[in-house]
Design a protein around this motif. Structure first.
Motif, PDB file in Angstrom:
ATOM      1  N   ALA A  88       0.832  -1.209   0.000  1.00  0.00           N
ATOM      2  CA  ALA A  88       0.000   0.000   0.000  1.00  0.00           C
ATOM      3  C   ALA A  88       0.867   1.260   0.000  1.00  0.00           C
ATOM      4  O   ALA A  88       0.592   2.204  -0.752  1.00  0.00           O
ATOM      5  N   ASP A  89       1.924   1.268   0.824  1.00  0.00           N
ATOM      6  CA  ASP A  89       2.804   2.442   0.887  1.00  0.00           C
ATOM      7  C   ASP A  89       3.444   2.739  -0.470  1.00  0.00           C
ATOM      8  O   ASP A  89       3.682   3.895  -0.804  1.00  0.00           O
ATOM      9  N   ALA A  90       3.707   1.706  -1.240  1.00  0.00           N
ATOM     10  CA  ALA A  90       4.351   1.874  -2.552  1.00  0.00           C
ATOM     11  C   ALA A  90       3.341   2.060  -3.678  1.00  0.00           C
ATOM     12  O   ALA A  90       3.741   2.239  -4.827  1.00  0.00           O
ATOM     13  N   HIS A  91       2.055   2.004  -3.344  1.00  0.00           N
ATOM     14  CA  HIS A  91       1.009   2.053  -4.386  1.00  0.00           C
ATOM     15  C   HIS A  91       1.314   1.008  -5.464  1.00  0.00           C
ATOM     16  O   HIS A  91       1.241   1.286  -6.659  1.00  0.00           O
ATOM     17  N   ALA A  92       1.674  -0.186  -5.002  1.00  0.00           N
ATOM     18  CA  ALA A  92       2.117  -1.258  -5.892  1.00  0.00           C
ATOM     19  C   ALA A  92       0.990  -1.722  -6.807  1.00  0.00           C
ATOM     20  O   ALA A  92      -0.146  -1.913  -6.360  1.00  0.00           O
ATOM     21  N   LEU A  93       1.328  -1.894  -8.055  1.00  0.00           N
ATOM     22  CA  LEU A  93       0.402  -2.387  -9.058  1.00  0.00           C
ATOM     23  C   LEU A  93       1.117  -3.489  -9.834  1.00  0.00           C
ATOM     24  O   LEU A  93       1.939  -3.204 -10.702  1.00  0.00           O
ATOM     25  N   PRO A  94       0.866  -4.757  -9.488  1.00  0.00           N
ATOM     26  CA  PRO A  94       1.613  -5.854 -10.125  1.00  0.00           C
ATOM     27  C   PRO A  94       1.430  -5.900 -11.639  1.00  0.00           C
ATOM     28  O   PRO A  94       0.346  -5.646 -12.151  1.00  0.00           O
TER      29      PRO A  94
END
Length: 184
Positions: A88-94
């Motif tokens: 969430a902190d990285a706004h990760a989008l695989p």
């Protein structure tokens, strides 16, 4: 135990990174004292993407190392919460990516994202597989009393206890000598 190659690579990198810490390293000291040693670690692990080579980047990677070491010993539910925070902190989008001779594998941050963030997210993605597979017990700290090295147990029976052969041999020699002295 078998996971996808990128999961195993990320977990192996997590162990190597975690074991550069004082008390876990072969030397007993911090094995990432400068950006040069970090660059060497990244080169050995064929780490791609942005690398600034700065002291600030090194400080962020060292904080990531400490985070990985804490997560390694968490129970499954706590580990899941920690992984969710990282993503969430990285706004990760695989997304899937093929590059630098590597086949399709997961990334979740842009290649130009800060190094420490990419390391955290790649390790978090690998931990997702561990958590989903109910295999967090395969993430351990060395059983040697004087070592805090991380280990990843991918053996079939899950019986690995030591971070290295050196630690295993040392503990076995101490036990042998104790038995010998007790019987003499």
């Amino acid at each position: 135990m078998h996971f996808t190659p990128d999961t195993e690579d990320a977990l192996a990198f997590a162990v190597e990174l975690g074991n550069t810490a004082p008390g876990a390293s072969r030397s007993g000291g911090d094995e990432l004292p400068s950006p040069a040693e970090l660059a060497s670690l990244l080169a050995r692990n064929q780490y791609s993407g942005r690398k600034d080579g700065s002291d600030a980047e090194l400080a962020e990677v060292l904080a990531t190392r400490d985070l990985v070491r804490r997560i390694w010993s968490l129970d499954r539910d706590e580990a899941a919460l920690a992984v969710n925070r990282i993503l969430a902190d990285a706004h990760a989008l695989p997304y899937l990516l093929r590059h630098d001779g590597f086949d399709w594998h997961l990334h979740a941050t842009p290649q130009d994202a800060p190094l420490a963030e990419r390391i955290r997210v790649e390790i978090a993605l690998a931990l997702v597989d561990i958590i989903r597979s109910h295999e967090t017990g395969r993430l351990r700290v060395c059983a040697a009393d004087d070592c805090t090295g991380l280990l990843l147990d991918l053996s079939r029976n899950g019986s690995k206890r030591f971070c290295s052969v050196r630690c295993g041999n040392r503990v076995n020699m101490i036990a042998f000598r104790a038995r010998k002295e007790g019987g003499a």
